[in-house]
Design an enzyme around this catalytic site. Structure first.
Site, PDB file in Angstrom:
ATOM      1  N   HIS A  92      42.941  30.152  80.113  1.00 29.85           N
ATOM      2  CA  HIS A  92      44.186  29.447  79.662  1.00 29.85           C
ATOM      3  C   HIS A  92      43.949  27.923  78.658  1.00 29.85           C
ATOM      4  O   HIS A  92      43.046  26.822  79.568  1.00 29.85           O
ATOM      5  CB  HIS A  92      45.227  28.795  80.592  1.00 29.85           C
ATOM      6  CG  HIS A  92      46.217  27.848  80.590  1.00 29.85           C
ATOM      7  ND1 HIS A  92      47.248  28.139  79.585  1.00 29.85           N
ATOM      8  CD2 HIS A  92      46.429  26.238  80.900  1.00 29.85           C
ATOM      9  CE1 HIS A  92      47.737  26.602  79.150  1.00 29.85           C
ATOM     10  NE2 HIS A  92      47.720  26.394  79.811  1.00 29.85           N
ATOM     11  N   HIS A  94      45.303  25.337  75.183  1.00 32.49           N
ATOM     12  CA  HIS A  94      46.287  24.713  74.456  1.00 32.49           C
ATOM     13  C   HIS A  94      46.450  25.129  72.767  1.00 32.49           C
ATOM     14  O   HIS A  94      46.533  24.267  72.043  1.00 32.49           O
ATOM     15  CB  HIS A  94      46.568  23.533  74.421  1.00 32.49           C
ATOM     16  CG  HIS A  94      46.903  23.164  76.195  1.00 32.49           C
ATOM     17  ND1 HIS A  94      46.905  22.093  76.636  1.00 32.49           N
ATOM     18  CD2 HIS A  94      47.027  23.533  76.907  1.00 32.49           C
ATOM     19  CE1 HIS A  94      47.405  21.718  77.952  1.00 32.49           C
ATOM     20  NE2 HIS A  94      47.280  22.988  78.189  1.00 32.49           N
ATOM     21  N   TYR A 119      42.755  44.627  64.790  1.00 38.47           N
ATOM     22  CA  TYR A 119      41.589  43.999  66.076  1.00 38.47           C
ATOM     23  C   TYR A 119      42.849  43.571  66.662  1.00 38.47           C
ATOM     24  O   TYR A 119      42.736  43.645  67.958  1.00 38.47           O
ATOM     25  CB  TYR A 119      40.586  43.043  65.525  1.00 38.47           C
ATOM     26  CG  TYR A 119      39.568  44.074  65.601  1.00 38.47           C
ATOM     27  CD1 TYR A 119      38.564  44.646  66.649  1.00 38.47           C
ATOM     28  CD2 TYR A 119      39.038  44.245  64.313  1.00 38.47           C
ATOM     29  CE1 TYR A 119      37.253  45.080  66.808  1.00 38.47           C
ATOM     30  CE2 TYR A 119      37.881  46.329  64.290  1.00 38.47           C
ATOM     31  CZ  TYR A 119      37.181  45.730  64.899  1.00 38.47           C
ATOM     32  OH  TYR A 119      36.274  46.776  65.230  1.00 38.47           O
TER      33      TYR A 119
HETATM   34 ZN    ZN Z   1      48.092  23.753  80.096  1.00 38.59          ZN
END
Ligand code: ZN
Length: 213
Positions: A92, A94, A119
Site C-alpha cells: 500500500h 500514497h 501492460y
Molecule cells: Zn495509507
C-alpha cells in the site's frame, strides 16, 4: 520462503519503493503472509530504513505477537488477505500520480484508468476506487473487503492504492505499472488520446487473467 528471506525481501521492497519515488516520508506499508501469520512494516517507519528484526508479527487472527507495533493500516491488509486466500503479499502506498487520477471528477469507480497500454491490462487489469475513509478506520477495511474478491488492485480515494499479489515481487510490479499508467494518463488526458480498442482489451484479458483471489 524462510522467515529470514521474507524479512529481507520486505526490506528490499521498501528500498525499491523509495528509490522509485512510489512512497515518501513514512507513508506506505508492506506485508507478507507467512507460515504462522503475517509480517508487516511497523507503524511510523520509513520504508528505506527497515530493520528486518523489528518487522511486526501478527497472528492469523490479527494479534500483535512480536516485533515493533504494526502499521496503523494493518486492518486493511488483513481484510484483503481474508477474501484473497491466494494472496501472499500486499503493498500500500500514497503514490502521487495514482492519487491524482483518483481525484478527477469523471473517474470510473469500477475501472479507474482507461486501457492505454497492454501492460496495464496484463498486470493491473482493472483498478476499483473505494470511497474516502479515515486512514486506519475499520470501515475502510470493510470497504476493501467488499471489493477485494473481485479486484486485486484497489485505490482508496484521496489516499492511495492497495495491491495484493501471489508474491511480493508480483505486487510491487503491479503497483509500479499502475503508477506509471496513471502518469501517462495525466500526460495525455484532455488531449484527444487513443485507447486500445475493445477487442484488443478483451483478448488481453482472456490471455492474461487477473491473479486468483
Ligand atoms: Zn495509507
Amino acid at each position: 520462503m524462510s522467515d529470514g528471506r521474507l524479512r529481507r525481501a520486505i526490506c528490499r521492497a521498501g528500498k525499491l519503493l523509495v528509490r522509485r519515488g512510489l512512497v515518501h516520508g513514512t507513508t506506505g506499508n508492506i506485508s507478507v503472509r507467512t507460515a504462522w501469520g503475517y509480517l508487516l512494516t511497523p507503524t511510523g517507519s520509513a520504508l528505506d530504513r527497515l530493520d528486518p528484526h523489528e518487522l511486526s508479527e501478527l497472528s492469523p487472527g490479527g494479534e500483535h505477537i512480536g516485533g515493533a507495533p504494526p502499521t496503523k493500516e494493518f486492518r486493511l491488509h488483513r481484510a484483503m488477505y481474508e477474501v484473497r486466500p491466494a494472496a501472499n503479499a500486499i503493498v500500500h502506498t500514497h503514490s502521487t500520480h495514482t492519487v491524482a487520477v483518483s481525484l478527477l471528477g469523471d473517474v470510473d469507480v469500477n475501472d479507474m484508468l482507461p486501457p492505454l497500454t497492454p501492460y496495464y491490462i496484463m498486470r493491473v487489469g482493472r483498478c476499483a476506487v473505494s470511497p474516502y475513509r479515515i486512514p486506519g478506520d475499520a470501515v475502510l477495511a470493510d470497504d476493501v473487503a467488499q471489493r477485494a474478491s473481485t479486484y486485486h488492485v484497489i485505490m482508496l480515494a484521496h489516499h492511495g492504492p492497495v495491491v495484493a499479489g501471489p508474491s511480493l515481487d508480483d505486487a510491487l510490479t503491479t503497483l509500479e505499472e499502475l503508477e506509471e499508467t496513471a502518469r501517462v494518463y495525466l500526460l495525455v488526458r484532455g488531449k484527444g488520446y487513443a485507447t486500445l480498442d475493445a477487442s484488443a482489451v478483451e483478448t488481453l484479458r482472456a490471455r492474461f487473467p487477473a491473479p486468483a483471489p
